[in-house]
Design an enzyme around this catalytic site. Structure first.
Site, short mmCIF file in Angstrom:
data_model
loop_
_atom_site.label_atom_id
_atom_site.label_comp_id
_atom_site.label_asym_id
_atom_site.label_seq_id
_atom_site.Cartn_x
_atom_site.Cartn_y
_atom_site.Cartn_z
N ASP A 50 5.00 3.09 -55.59
CA ASP A 50 6.15 3.98 -55.71
C ASP A 50 5.77 5.32 -56.34
OD1 ASP A 50 5.59 3.08 -58.23
OD2 ASP A 50 7.63 2.48 -58.73
N LYS B 111 5.95 2.29 -74.15
CA LYS B 111 7.08 3.09 -74.63
C LYS B 111 7.06 3.26 -76.15
CE LYS B 111 9.84 1.55 -70.69
NZ LYS B 111 11.07 0.89 -70.21
N ASP C 190 6.44 9.44 -60.20
CA ASP C 190 7.01 8.13 -59.94
C ASP C 190 8.36 8.35 -59.25
OD1 ASP C 190 8.52 5.78 -60.20
OD2 ASP C 190 8.82 6.07 -62.33
#
Length: 348
Positions: free
Chosen positions: A106, A157, A215
């Site tokens: 993707d 993250k 992305d």
């Protein structure tokens, strides 16, 4: 040379564009994202592809078949349930007995796969990870590495910025690593496999040769990718808008009173009626019809879209086989055969 492409995700954040097709089949300038990735891999000598599928796998299989039309050999490995990045790699292990690429399907990037493979071999690494630099890494997997280009740690993250280099979703694996991945369950390469390799003393090299990376995760990013294609930031092999502002495949019928303001991409069999103004920053897929007096700018129209006379679109996405009949002005909307949803996409 072989490559494994992970194409099983549902593309939830990209809905409703992925309601009827998996994310890798969303069109980028008239061709599925996956097609564009396969063309690039082939240019770098990668001629055998394994597609790890799950969500709407029939759409991918019916489009690509055995890969022969692209000059490739394509194998399919189906997941009964999502296995994560590591689980999908393990599930495809039987196809790999030498160094192989793994890609999240993707993304669009300008990675030089030939150079990345040279780097991998020069580093004598068990795994090489491509990274890209971002200003705000808090939403990504962050990689720390030493001065010699070997990974030190992985953090998903992070709240505190420890590095601006994030995992770009492109890897080279040595087949011996496959034995380190558990089978029969979902496994994350970022949270389990890579940290485990470091703990066992394996070498993970970090390749920084990625200047463009996107992305295709949201409608806003989908719009942004097309903007980058128009400006040349994203290089598409057969399209160069610096050489000509209007790219037309063939058989476009354009009324003499219509105005095209480049950059504009026109698919096969497009018809633009009198008095219509198209552009800048517009993609019209195959067999699109733009009625008389229409105004379309900064929008992406898929195949078989029909805009009736007087329609006005700005910053919109219109999916396959939509007919827009109301004489009205639309801004920042997604149109599908099933629904309309406001998204406020990025302007192009």
């Amino acid at each position: 040379m072989k490559a494994l492409l992970l194409v099983g995700g549902k593309g939830t954040r990209l809905r409703p564009l992925t309601d009827r097709r998996p994310k890798p089949m969303v069109p980028i300038m008239g061709k599925p994202l996956l097609t564009r990735t396969l063309y690039v891999l082939k240019q770098h000598g990668i001629d055998e592809i394994v597609l790890s599928t799950c969500y709407k796998s029939d759409v991918i299989k019916s489009y690509f078949g055995d890969g022969s039309q692209l000059g490739l050999t394509i194998h399919y490995v189906d997941e009964d349930f999502p296995l994560g990045t590591g689980g999908a790699i393990k599930n495809s292990a039987k196809y790999f007995d030498d160094s192989f690429f793994v890609l999240n399907a993707d993304i669009l990037s300008n990675i030089n796969f030939t150079e990345m493979l040279r780097f991998h071999r020069r580093k004598k690494a068990d795994v090489t990870i491509a990274v890209t630099r971002v200003n705000d890494p808090s939403a990504y997997g962050v990689i720390e590495f030493d001065k010699d280009g070997y990974a030190l740690s992985f953090r998903e993250k992070p709240q505190k910025i420890i590095s601006h280099f994030i995992n770009a979703g492109v890897y080279i694996f040595e087949p011996g690593v496959l034995a380190k991945i558990p089978s029969g369950r979902a496994v994350s390469v970022e949270r389990e496999v890579f940290p485990g390799l470091l703990e066992s003393g394996r070498k993970i090299a970090v390749y920084k040769g990625c200047n463009y990376w996107m992305d295709i995760g949201t409608p806003e990013k989908y719009i942004k990718v097309h903007h980058d294609g128009f400006t040349g930031k994203l290089q598409l092999p057969e399209i160069n808008f610096r050489q000509r502002s209007v790219y037309s495949r063939f058989n476009a019928r354009i009324s003499g009173s219509a105005i095209l303001r480049g950059p504009v991409y026109l698919g096969k069999g497009v018809r633009i009626e009198e008095g219509a103004v198209v552009g800048p920053g517009v993609v019209i897929g195959d067999n699109g019809v733009i009625g008389s007096g229409c105004r379309v700018s900064r929008s992406v129209l898929w195949n078989n879209v029909n805009l009736t006379d007087g329609s006005k679109l700005t910053g919109c996405i219109v999916t396959d086989s939509c007919r827009i009949e109301n004489i009205s002005e639309y801004r920042h909307e997604i149109f599908t055969p099933d629904s309309t949803k406001n998204i406020n996409p990025l302007a192009i």
